[in-house]
Design a protein around this motif. Structure first.
Motif, PDB file in Angstrom:
ATOM      1  N   ARG A   1      -3.058   7.769  -9.267  1.00 30.53           N
ATOM      2  CA  ARG A   1      -4.340   7.455  -9.918  1.00 30.53           C
ATOM      3  C   ARG A   1      -4.767   8.574 -10.856  1.00 30.53           C
TER       4      ARG A   1
ATOM      5  N   GLU B   1      -1.896   7.750   1.129  1.00 27.62           N
ATOM      6  CA  GLU B   1      -3.054   8.178   0.354  1.00 27.62           C
ATOM      7  C   GLU B   1      -2.713   9.302  -0.610  1.00 27.62           C
TER       8      GLU B   1
ATOM      9  N   GLU C   1      -0.958   7.767  -3.576  1.00 26.38           N
ATOM     10  CA  GLU C   1      -1.927   6.944  -4.306  1.00 26.38           C
ATOM     11  C   GLU C   1      -2.831   7.827  -5.153  1.00 26.38           C
ATOM     12  N   ARG C   2      -3.281   8.938  -4.597  1.00 23.87           N
ATOM     13  CA  ARG C   2      -4.150   9.850  -5.341  1.00 23.87           C
ATOM     14  C   ARG C   2      -3.395  10.481  -6.508  1.00 23.87           C
TER      15      ARG C   2
ATOM     16  N   SER D   1       0.851  -1.188   0.000  1.00 23.69           N
ATOM     17  CA  SER D   1       0.000   0.000   0.000  1.00 23.69           C
ATOM     18  C   SER D   1       0.880   1.228   0.000  1.00 23.69           C
ATOM     19  N   LEU D   2       0.312   2.345  -0.419  1.00 26.35           N
ATOM     20  CA  LEU D   2       1.034   3.604  -0.490  1.00 26.35           C
ATOM     21  C   LEU D   2       0.320   4.652   0.350  1.00 26.35           C
TER      22      LEU D   2
END
Length: 493
Positions: free
Chosen positions: A412, A405, A408-409, A402-403
């Protein structure tokens, strides 16, 4: 009296970070009485030990009134324009993360959207071939303060001679009236009611008292750590925890560093006046110290230092009560993008700009900590982005489960249409993120519709013309060796 202005500051730490803090506080807030406890930095104090800086260091010098001749030439330094990343994605060529703009906007869309459309269509020139600073760096040339408008936003960082630079700062601090104490901290005495730092007991039994304490003592955070040990650990995301450095025979000067992905970590190489600098950052779980030392020797290092350990992470509250941590006392991060000294200098600037009253009111400290944490989180994201988008075999190179947030945003949003979110406290500009993402082969899934008003053929012609203009401008610039020789000549007049 506690609502009165801060009148005295004690800076704990005699490395680059500590002297930088002392000079900035004394120079920019002349009413302050500043004392430095000049304890030597520990080997794991990365911001004090590593020679590479971001372009922001030159702005820091400007604020202090330090001239280029003093901070760079007399101190044995040189200029750097970017880093060549090799081997981070199997099958892709090396790319340059340079300091300055990539491309020139035209039509109704940002430049990178034109490039992305061309990449979707087939063959396209590398993204970094549209960056003047990258072209200069690849050609081993320098253009600082050039009249050519094409090169006007090239932003150099520095390669320091750490000991000479530290000595220059120390001499400047003494010139400004900074009081210097020798010794180390034996104990930190906190007040009973408010928990403020009352005084420092030194190893010789003497005391050091001040209204505000700046902890530049490195990862041990001798003063700030006496208040609490709360810390955010990044080891789940950033696996490197060992570092070995060395020096080799001199090579022609180049403003381009080289960072090469390797088994269990990454290796850097950069030219400096009279020597070549080497380093290897790695995970102890993936590479032994002996193998790391051998790898550095094989890369050309003739002298190698003992490996040091570090633990990546940050303090949620670098400023607590009347003590503020800077440098590695606040944040420890691997030097992949050479952000270590930048974060320290940014914290020092923030201390000056947000200096509270002597009571160090929690509301004022909370705003300082909010800004500092936001900046550090995005630096962490930028460094982590290299690993999150890397594609290499081996357990070390597999992306985290996981990264954060925020990263990650970012990934994406960019992967969908090539857009990047806005964050208030960004160290790296949009073009820095683009250089990293596109250099590592992260191509947006769709082309932004804003590009449709410009025909693809027109975009291609404009990009080709820009590359040609860059090549012509670069050819007129001096080599890095010639530029440094000229700068030294100005000093000799």
């Amino acid at each position: 009296m506690l609502d009165a202005p801060i009148r005295s500051v004690a800076v704990v730490g005699g490395g680059i970070v500590g002297w930088s803090a002392a000079v900035a506080l004394r120079r920019r807030v002349p009413a302050l009485a500043v004392t430095v406890l000049a304890s030597p930095p520990t080997p794991d104090a990365l911001a004090d030990r590593l020679p590479h800086t971001l372009p922001s260091t030159i702005g820091f010098h400007d604020d202090l009134g330090l001239r280029e001749e003093d901070a760079v030439v007399r101190a044995g330094g040189a200029w750097r324009l970017g880093t060549l990343f090799e081997g981070w994605v199997d099958g892709l060529p090396p790319y340059v993360h340079a300091y300055g703009s990539y491309g020139r906007p035209f039509g109704t869309a940002s430049f990178h959207h034109h490039w992305v459309r061309a990449a979707h269509a087939g063959a396209v020139a590398p993204f970094d071939s549209h960056a003047p600073a990258a072209a200069l760096a690849r050609a081993d040339r320098v253009a600082l303060g050039a009249d050519d408008p094409l090169l006007g936003d090239v932003q150099p960082g520095l390669v320091l001679d750490v000991e000479r630079y530290r000595a220059m700062l120390a001499a400047f601090a003494r010139h400004l009236g900074v009081d210097v104490r020798e010794g180390t901290v034996a104990a930190v005495r906190l007040g009973g009611d408010d928990g403020l730092v009352e005084r420092l007991v030194l190893d010789d039994g003497a005391s050091l008292e001040a209204d505000l304490y700046v902890d530049a003592s490195g990862p041990r955070a001798i003063v700030r750590g006496a208040i609490d040990q709360e810390r955010e650990d990044w080891s789940t995301w950033l696996r490197c925890d060992r570092l070995v450095t060395g020096e080799g025979a001199p090579e022609p000067l180049s403003p381009l560093d080289r960072v090469t992905a390797a088994d269990g970590g990454w290796r850097w190489r950069s030219a400096a006046p009279g020597r070549t600098l080497h380093g290897l950052c790695y995970a102890a779980a993936a590479l032994s110290d002996a193998a790391a030392t051998d790898a550095l020797a094989a890369a050309g290092a003739t002298t190698v230092t003992a490996p040091v350990s570090f633990r990546q992470g940050t303090r949620h509250e670098p400023w607590a009560r009347n003590c503020v941590a800077v440098g590695d006392a606040a944040t420890v991060i691997e030097p992949l993008d050479f952000t270590n000294l930048h974060l320290a200098q940014s914290a020092i600037d923030r201390i000056v700009a947000m200096m509270p009253g002597r009571a160090c009111h929690p509301l004022e400290l909370a705003d300082y900590n909010r800004q500092a944490s936001a900046e550090v989180a995005r630096v962490r994201d930028f460094v982590l982005c290299h690993y999150a988008t890397a594609r290499r075999p081996g357990a070390f190179w597999q992306p985290p489960a996981s990264l954060p947030e925020s990263l990650e945003r970012t990934l994406r949003l960019f992967a969908e249409r090539g857009r990047l979110p806005f964050f208030e406290e960004e160290t790296f500009a949009r073009d820095d993120w683009l250089a990293l993402l596109l250099g590592q082969g992260v191509l947006p899934r769709r082309v932004d519709p804003l590009i449709d008003v410009t025909a693809a053929a027109d975009s291609d012609r404009a990009m080709a013309a820009y590359r040609a203009a860059i090549a012509q401008a670069v050819a007129r610039c001096p080599t890095a060796d010639d530029y440094l020789a000229t700068a030294r000549g100005r000093l000799a007049r």
